[in-house]
Each structure stands twice: as structure tokens, then as C-alpha cells.
Scaffold this motif. Structure first.
Motif, PDB file in Angstrom:
ATOM      1  N   VAL A   1       0.817  -1.219   0.000  1.00  0.00           N
ATOM      2  CA  VAL A   1       0.000   0.000   0.000  1.00  0.00           C
ATOM      3  C   VAL A   1       0.851   1.269   0.000  1.00  0.00           C
ATOM      4  O   VAL A   1       0.320   2.361  -0.145  1.00  0.00           O
ATOM      5  N   ALA A   2       2.159   1.126   0.160  1.00  0.00           N
ATOM      6  CA  ALA A   2       3.043   2.296   0.307  1.00  0.00           C
ATOM      7  C   ALA A   2       3.440   2.887  -1.040  1.00  0.00           C
ATOM      8  O   ALA A   2       4.618   2.909  -1.420  1.00  0.00           O
ATOM      9  N   PHE A   3       2.448   3.394  -1.789  1.00  0.00           N
ATOM     10  CA  PHE A   3       2.732   3.975  -3.105  1.00  0.00           C
ATOM     11  C   PHE A   3       2.898   5.488  -3.068  1.00  0.00           C
ATOM     12  O   PHE A   3       3.240   6.096  -4.065  1.00  0.00           O
ATOM     13  N   GLY A   4       2.618   6.111  -1.940  1.00  0.00           N
ATOM     14  CA  GLY A   4       2.698   7.561  -1.886  1.00  0.00           C
ATOM     15  C   GLY A   4       1.408   8.201  -2.359  1.00  0.00           C
ATOM     16  O   GLY A   4       0.327   7.624  -2.243  1.00  0.00           O
ATOM     17  N   GLU A   5       1.515   9.399  -2.927  1.00  0.00           N
ATOM     18  CA  GLU A   5       0.329  10.153  -3.330  1.00  0.00           C
ATOM     19  C   GLU A   5      -0.344   9.578  -4.568  1.00  0.00           C
ATOM     20  O   GLU A   5      -1.548   9.689  -4.743  1.00  0.00           O
TER      21      GLU A   5
ATOM     22  N   VAL B   1       5.226   6.011 -10.081  1.00  0.00           N
ATOM     23  CA  VAL B   1       4.149   5.624 -11.000  1.00  0.00           C
ATOM     24  C   VAL B   1       4.256   6.523 -12.224  1.00  0.00           C
ATOM     25  O   VAL B   1       3.868   7.689 -12.186  1.00  0.00           O
ATOM     26  N   ILE B   2       4.779   5.974 -13.309  1.00  0.00           N
ATOM     27  CA  ILE B   2       5.072   6.809 -14.487  1.00  0.00           C
ATOM     28  C   ILE B   2       3.893   6.890 -15.453  1.00  0.00           C
ATOM     29  O   ILE B   2       3.907   7.710 -16.379  1.00  0.00           O
ATOM     30  N   TYR B   3       2.883   6.055 -15.235  1.00  0.00           N
ATOM     31  CA  TYR B   3       1.711   6.108 -16.119  1.00  0.00           C
ATOM     32  C   TYR B   3       0.521   5.439 -15.427  1.00  0.00           C
ATOM     33  O   TYR B   3       0.666   4.419 -14.770  1.00  0.00           O
ATOM     34  N   GLY B   4      -0.650   6.046 -15.561  1.00  0.00           N
ATOM     35  CA  GLY B   4      -1.889   5.433 -15.120  1.00  0.00           C
ATOM     36  C   GLY B   4      -2.075   5.375 -13.619  1.00  0.00           C
ATOM     37  O   GLY B   4      -2.235   4.295 -13.050  1.00  0.00           O
TER      38      GLY B   4
ATOM     39  N   VAL C   1      -3.953   7.031  -9.878  1.00  0.00           N
ATOM     40  CA  VAL C   1      -5.044   7.791  -9.281  1.00  0.00           C
ATOM     41  C   VAL C   1      -4.508   8.406  -7.997  1.00  0.00           C
ATOM     42  O   VAL C   1      -3.554   7.907  -7.404  1.00  0.00           O
ATOM     43  N   LYS C   2      -5.106   9.496  -7.557  1.00  0.00           N
ATOM     44  CA  LYS C   2      -4.692  10.138  -6.324  1.00  0.00           C
ATOM     45  C   LYS C   2      -5.074   9.272  -5.124  1.00  0.00           C
ATOM     46  O   LYS C   2      -6.042   8.531  -5.164  1.00  0.00           O
ATOM     47  N   LYS C   3      -4.302   9.401  -4.063  1.00  0.00           N
ATOM     48  CA  LYS C   3      -4.506   8.592  -2.865  1.00  0.00           C
ATOM     49  C   LYS C   3      -5.933   8.715  -2.351  1.00  0.00           C
ATOM     50  O   LYS C   3      -6.548   7.726  -1.944  1.00  0.00           O
ATOM     51  N   GLU C   4      -6.484   9.926  -2.397  1.00  0.00           N
ATOM     52  CA  GLU C   4      -7.835  10.127  -1.860  1.00  0.00           C
ATOM     53  C   GLU C   4      -8.908   9.456  -2.716  1.00  0.00           C
ATOM     54  O   GLU C   4     -10.033   9.255  -2.268  1.00  0.00           O
ATOM     55  N   GLN C   5      -8.584   9.115  -3.961  1.00  0.00           N
ATOM     56  CA  GLN C   5      -9.540   8.437  -4.834  1.00  0.00           C
ATOM     57  C   GLN C   5      -9.430   6.918  -4.744  1.00  0.00           C
ATOM     58  O   GLN C   5     -10.235   6.201  -5.317  1.00  0.00           O
TER      59      GLN C   5
END
Length: 362
Positions: free
Chosen positions: A280-284, A318-321, A323-327
Motif C-alpha cells: 500500500v506504500a505507493f505515496g500520493e 508511477v510513471i503512467y496510469g 489515481v490520487k490517494k484520496e480516490q
């Protein structure tokens, strides 16, 4: 999204990915024709896409792609050959070598059907490239236009064997380049190759659809597949890894940073000490999809239908595709609903198959 990025990736469903070197990443995908698409009439155009990280640092457009017209490369797989070359092989045995440094693509002869019927997967095993396909096909690349069949003694007969689809292979890996290989697929159809002969592996589960095999750094072999099943072992000692986090199909797995990374179409997990955890640690920015994994040059790459991400062991890019963390919560809910529907469809298909096998009333 830049104009070049849009031209390379817009309406493209990504199939496979590859780390060429620490600065160049590649994906292969096909044009999304939508629900009206009929694969029996034509196969969509294929895009071989590159992302050059160093170009981005210099303020130069990082994306580039090679586009192939309809009915060329179908359901292609990709692996790195060296630091500037990739090998692309499609399901019908078409072969392409792309030389990034010299901006040159070489289309080689098809792999003969007498060697392998279809290509379901490719793997670079310690510098040696293998292709695997249905009917227990395993072909080793020994040079330009040179493929060697190494599984003749165990190949299934497409004509005589009516249950050939229950045979492998869909995956392969090895502890060495030319021996100590494990290949699998079909329904728990897994074999070990010692460099001369093949030996069947008796797995502790029947009809496990094997999607990926990893000969790991901890000295064990991992096989993952349908309905969240994970098997681990070595030689004749095998066991199930019990987990309750997901029942969705695992689509790929790799060994990175002293643990197993494995994914479904919408989730990425790690397995260490037989404990499965979701990443889950992908950042924003969170990848929208997963599906394919690749490790090379100290990096881990993930690509799904519409996402590409790179992990250096500390942070994700994440260089492509994304979504924002809040989404993410809203996205996960939609994905979970889709996964539930897919599980129901799988269950109905299994039940239908079982009913068809029941004896008919006289």
C-alpha cells in the motif's frame, strides 16, 4: 500527458513489461477495440513502448514507441536481451529483436511449430531466454533464429491427447541457466528439468491453474495461480501457503528484496515467511492496475492494463496510469465489485463443467 505519451499509450491495453536497464523501461500492448472486438476476424495493432528516464532528467520527451499494424504480433511477451536490446515473441511464435541503442528492429524467423506450438510466456533465466507453450512446450533460444526444443520427452500430443489444455506450460524459471529449471501450467502440471531429463512434480493441490513460477533467493520454488493459490517447496517437498487475503487469480510473481512479490489484476502483494501482505506504500499516486511484474538491474517493475510503476526498493514511481490517494477507496470498491462478479462467473463455469461430466440418464 504529453502528445508522444498519448500517441503511444492512448487506448492501449498493456500486456507485458520489461526493464531493459535502470534507465529504460518497456511495455507491449494492443489497441483496445472495446466490446465489439472480434478476435476471429482480426487482431488489433500492437505498440512496443519505451520510457527513457535519463531523457526526462534532461528535459527531453521520455516516451517513444514502435507501432505494428493489425494481425502482426498477437498477445506478445517481452524480455531484455542485454542493456539495450529486447526480445518480443508473440503467441503465434513471431520473433522481433529491438535494438534501442541503434534504433533498429530486426524481425527474425518464426519459431518453428515443430519446436513449440504457441508461446504463452517468455523468461530470461540468468541470461538464457526460454519460451513456453501449451502441450508442455519448452524452447531455449541459442542465438539468432536458433531455438532448441528441450521438452520433447514430455510433450503432449494435440491430436491424441483430448485433455491437452490441462497440460502446461504457462510459466518457467530456474536456479541456473541450463539446468535446475521448473516449468508449469495447466492443472497443477509442474515439472523439473535437471539439464537432461524431466521429472513430474506431485503438487499438494489438484487443478491449480499455474500462472507464474519463481525460483527464489531463499532456495525455494513458488508457484502461484488461480483463486489466490500459492504452493512452495523444492524437489519432492511441497506445501500450500494458507492465506485469506484474496481469492482472486494471481497473474505474475517475482523475487525482489528478499521476498516474493505477486499480483492480481488490481492488487500487489508481498510474501515473506509465508505471510501475505498487500502493498500500500505507493505515496500520493497509486497505480490503477497491475498484472505483470519484472525484475532487472536492481529495480522492480509493475504494469497492468493501464498503469506502469517502478520500485527501487525504497519508493515507487508511477510513471503512467495513476489515481490520487484520496480516490483510492472509491477505485478499490469498484475493483472489488468487478472481482466478485468474475469469481461468480468462474464458479458458474466450474459448475457447468462438472454438470456436463455427470452421467446421462438412460
Amino acid at each position: 500527458m504529453s502528445t508522444k505519451e498519448e500517441r503511444c499509450l492512448n487506448d492501449i491495453l498493456l500486456i507485458d513489461c520489461c526493464i531493459v536497464n535502470k534507465d529504460i523501461y518497456s511495455v507491449v500492448g494492443e489497441k483496445d477495440y472495446g466490446e465489439k472486438y472480434d478476435p476471429w476476424k482480426e487482431w488489433p495493432p500492437t505498440h512496443l513502448v519505451y520510457y527513457h528516464k535519463e531523457r526526462l532528467k534532461k528535459g527531453i520527451e521520455p516516451w517513444g514507441c514502435i507501432r505494428y499494424g493489425k494481425n502482426n504480433f498477437k498477445r506478445s511477451k517481452i524480455v531484455h536481451v542485454d542493456k539495450y536490446k529486447v526480445l518480443l515473441v508473440d503467441n503465434e511464435r513471431g520473433v522481433l529483436v529491438d535494438d534501442i541503442l541503434n534504433d533498429k528492429s530486426i524481425r527474425e524467423k518464426e519459431i518453428p511449430r515443430t519446436i513449440i506450438r504457441t508461446v504463452e510466456n517468455l523468461k530470461n533465466i540468468h541470461g538464457t531466454i526460454y519460451a513456453v507453450g501449451i502441450g508442455r512446450g519448452v524452447a531455449r533460444r541459442d542465438g539468432k533464429n536458433k531455438w532448441t526444443l528441450i521438452s520433447k520427452e514430455i510433450q503432449g500430443d494435440m491430436i491424441k491427447d483430448t485433455n491437452v489444455l490441462s497440460l502446461g506450460f504457462d510459466a518457467i524459471d530456474g536456479f541456473e541457466a541450463y539446468k535446475d529449471l521448473y516449468a508449469g501450467g495447466g492443472h497443477s502440471d509442474m515439472w523439473h528439468y535437471d539439464g537432461e531429463h524431466w521429472r513430474v512434480i506431485d503438487l499438494p493441490i489438484l487443478k491449480m491453474r499455474i500462472r507464474a513460477i519463481v525460483c527464489a533467493g531463499d532456495g525455494k520454488v513458488y508457484a502461484v495461480g488461480r483463486h489466490g493459490k500459492i504452493v512452495t517447496g523444492i524437489q519432492d517437498r511441497w506445501s500450500m501457503v494458507e492465506q485469506t487475503i484474496t481469492h482472486n487469480d494471481f497473474t505474475d510473481a517475482v523475487w525482489y528484496d528478499n521476498r516474493l512479490y505477486l499480483c492480481t489484476e488490481y492488487r500487489l502483494y508481498t510474501l515473506k515467511d509465508n505471510t501475505l501482505k498487500e502493498v500500500v506504500a505507493f505515496g500520493e499516486n497509486v497505480p490503477y492496475t497491475f498484472g505483470s511484474l519484472y525484475v532487472n538491474d536492481g529495480l522492480l517493475m509493475s504494469a497492468g492494463d493501464s498503469s506502469i510503476a517502478i520500485f527501487n526498493g525504497k519508493e515507487w514511481d508511477v510513471i503512467y496510469g495513476s489515481v490520487k490517494k484520496e480516490q483510492e477507496a472509491e477505485l478499490l470498491m469498484a475493483q472489488e465489485m468487478k472481482e466478485v462478479v468474475e469469481e461468480m462467473i468462474d464458479g458458474i463455469e466450474d459448475l457447468t463443467g462438472a454438470i456436463k461430466k455427470l452421467p446421462k440418464k438412460q
